[in-house]
Design an enzyme around this catalytic site. Structure first.
Site, mmCIF file in Angstrom:
data_model
loop_
_atom_site.group_PDB
_atom_site.id
_atom_site.type_symbol
_atom_site.label_atom_id
_atom_site.label_comp_id
_atom_site.label_asym_id
_atom_site.label_seq_id
_atom_site.Cartn_x
_atom_site.Cartn_y
_atom_site.Cartn_z
ATOM 1 N N GLY A 148 2.773 -4.282 9.152
ATOM 2 C CA GLY A 148 2.643 -2.850 9.373
ATOM 3 C C GLY A 148 1.462 -2.185 8.708
ATOM 4 O O GLY A 148 1.603 -1.117 8.114
ATOM 5 N N HIS B 146 -1.537 1.193 -4.330
ATOM 6 C CA HIS B 146 -1.914 2.598 -4.125
ATOM 7 C C HIS B 146 -1.037 3.527 -4.956
ATOM 8 O O HIS B 146 -0.954 4.731 -4.695
ATOM 9 C CB HIS B 146 -1.830 2.971 -2.639
ATOM 10 N N GLN C 126 0.843 -1.201 0.000
ATOM 11 C CA GLN C 126 0.000 0.000 0.000
ATOM 12 C C GLN C 126 0.878 1.251 0.000
ATOM 13 O O GLN C 126 0.371 2.358 -0.109
ATOM 14 C CB GLN C 126 -0.900 -0.006 1.238
ATOM 15 N N ASP D 87 6.373 4.591 -1.560
ATOM 16 C CA ASP D 87 7.749 5.095 -1.380
ATOM 17 C C ASP D 87 8.809 4.355 -2.210
ATOM 18 O O ASP D 87 9.970 4.770 -2.232
ATOM 19 C CB ASP D 87 8.121 5.045 0.107
ATOM 20 N N ALA E 293 8.826 -4.269 12.180
ATOM 21 C CA ALA E 293 9.171 -5.015 10.961
ATOM 22 C C ALA E 293 10.678 -5.163 10.797
ATOM 23 O O ALA E 293 11.174 -6.238 10.442
ATOM 24 C CB ALA E 293 8.579 -4.300 9.746
HETATM 25 N N1 APR Z 1 6.843 -2.163 12.206
HETATM 26 C C1 APR Z 1 5.658 -2.779 11.931
HETATM 27 N N2 APR Z 1 4.445 -2.157 12.076
HETATM 28 C C2 APR Z 1 4.449 -0.896 12.551
HETATM 29 C C3 APR Z 1 5.642 -0.199 12.871
HETATM 30 C C4 APR Z 1 6.894 -0.898 12.664
HETATM 31 N N3 APR Z 1 8.059 -0.327 12.934
HETATM 32 N N4 APR Z 1 5.319 1.055 13.301
HETATM 33 C C5 APR Z 1 3.948 1.134 13.250
HETATM 34 N N5 APR Z 1 3.428 -0.038 12.801
HETATM 35 C C6 APR Z 1 2.029 -0.383 12.532
HETATM 36 C C7 APR Z 1 0.982 0.295 13.409
HETATM 37 O O1 APR Z 1 0.769 -0.417 14.616
HETATM 38 C C8 APR Z 1 -0.252 0.237 12.488
HETATM 39 O O2 APR Z 1 -0.949 -0.989 12.658
HETATM 40 O O3 APR Z 1 1.745 0.032 11.220
HETATM 41 C C9 APR Z 1 0.345 0.258 11.078
HETATM 42 C C10 APR Z 1 0.162 1.572 10.330
HETATM 43 O O4 APR Z 1 -1.213 1.730 10.054
HETATM 44 P P1 APR Z 1 -1.712 2.993 9.194
HETATM 45 O O5 APR Z 1 -1.027 4.197 9.665
HETATM 46 O O6 APR Z 1 -3.198 2.943 9.225
HETATM 47 O O7 APR Z 1 -1.147 2.692 7.722
HETATM 48 P P2 APR Z 1 -1.735 1.730 6.590
HETATM 49 O O8 APR Z 1 -2.450 0.567 7.174
HETATM 50 O O9 APR Z 1 -0.650 1.462 5.649
HETATM 51 O O10 APR Z 1 -2.821 2.706 5.880
HETATM 52 C C11 APR Z 1 -3.512 2.193 4.763
HETATM 53 O O11 APR Z 1 -4.496 4.340 4.381
HETATM 54 O O12 APR Z 1 -4.148 6.557 4.531
HETATM 55 C C12 APR Z 1 -4.295 5.532 3.635
HETATM 56 O O13 APR Z 1 -3.472 5.274 1.432
HETATM 57 C C13 APR Z 1 -3.063 5.327 2.758
HETATM 58 O O14 APR Z 1 -1.948 3.268 2.144
HETATM 59 C C14 APR Z 1 -2.533 3.968 3.214
HETATM 60 C C15 APR Z 1 -3.764 3.291 3.753
#
Ligand code: APR
Length: 270
Positions: free
Chosen positions: A215, A123, A105, A108, A254
């Site tokens: 993540g 995405h 998703q 980068d 991760a």
């Molecule tokens: N290692 C693993 N997981 C981690 C770490 C890490 N170092 N740091 C944070 N996390 C986890 C958090 O606990 C959370 O569950 O990563 C997750 C991030 O969640 P979001 O911020 O909601 O990101 P994501 O799920 O990728 O969002 C999905 O939403 O805003 C839109 O398009 C955007 O692609 C994105 C989509």
């Protein structure tokens, strides 16, 4: 770390024939790119109703262009400076052991920087410019160009330059056109998923025998439906996240969990 889950994950990885690594913002958190929904996440600092759709961005740009420049700066600057972390490198190393498809998703490009060759960006990618009418990629923008764009945005967001000089600076690095047809290849809320990446992602999820979710908060659909789809197709599902839950949760970052998991499964030194 729960020992039973760990040994289940290690043995599952050892026998896997086709692995799907499904990654979200947490995968790149240790590369200095903020997530979206954690305490210091993007959507805490920039309300999605103003910044998470193209129409919202245009409207905000007309009323408050400095805040849009500030938002874009906060998106592109960390990505321009980012390097792949040990988690990305571990996923790339997995390709030497099992057929591995990355469904990400993230926009980068860090999986490819780490060496992953089969990456589906559902995405889109900040490193690509598309023609919003034909949806064709018209140009690639590398991190060094984004660094220069970030400098121009920083000056403007800090009110040290005018909009005209910002646009003039942007045009040096970015194929801006007055009709606004050329834009970053990003899927924002309300947009269709990036194709053919999304269609291919749904296909490989039905074929894989191991699905590793890394993540992602699982709050954004349709991508968030993939772990259940994989489980229904009979795959083992492992979740790597400090807040991990599900069938086989591995709670941790991760960049620490993935290298150790591959090391324990294959004795692989990255
Ligand atoms: N290692 C693993 N997981 C981690 C770490 C890490 N170092 N740091 C944070 N996390 C986890 C958090 O606990 C959370 O569950 O990563 C997750 C991030 O969640 P979001 O911020 O909601 O990101 P994501 O799920 O990728 O969002 C999905 O939403 O805003 C839109 O398009 C955007 O692609 C994105 C989509």
């Amino acid at each position: 770390m729960n020992a039973a889950n760990w040994s289940t994950a290690v043995s599952g990885l050892r026998i896997a024939k086709h692995v799907v690594v499904f990654s979200g913002a947490g995968m790149s958190a240790e590369s200095g790119i903020p997530t979206f929904r954690d305490a210091d996440g993007f959507w805490q600092r920039f309300p999605p109703e103003k910044f998470a759709t193209w129409s919202g961005l245009w409207k905000t740009a007309l009323t408050d262009p400095h805040s849009v420049a500030d938002f874009v700066l906060n998106v592109v600057d960390p990505i321009a400076r980012a390097e792949a972390n040990p988690g990305h490198r571990a996923v790339a190393a997995l390709e030497r052991r099992a057929k591995t498809t990355v469904v990400t998703q993230n926009v980068d490009g860090l999986h490819q920087t780490a060496g992953s060759t089969d990456v589906l960006e559902v995405h889109g990618s900040l490193l690509e410019v598309i023609d919003s009418v034909t949806a064709h990629v018209v140009q690639r923008i590398d991190r060094s160009q984004w660094t220069q764009i970030a400098e121009a945005l920083r000056k403007y967001a800090g009110k040290q330059s005018s909009l005209v000089s910002l646009l003039a600076e942007l045009r040096k690095h970015y194929p801006l056109d007055w009709l606004g047809r050329h834009r970053p290849n990003l899927v924002l809320f309300g947009d269709a998923m990036a194709e053919p990446a999304w269609t291919k992602a749904c296909e490989v999820v039905d074929q894989c025998d191991l699905f590793i979710s890394v993540g992602t908060s699982g709050e954004v659909y349709p991508a968030a439906m993939l772990p259940d789809q994989a489980a229904e197709a009979g795959a083992m599902v492992i979740t790597v996240d400090p807040q991990a839950s599900g069938d086989c949760p591995l709670r941790g970052n991760a960049g620490i969990v993935l290298p150790k998991l591959i090391d324990d499964a294959f004795g692989e030194h990255r």
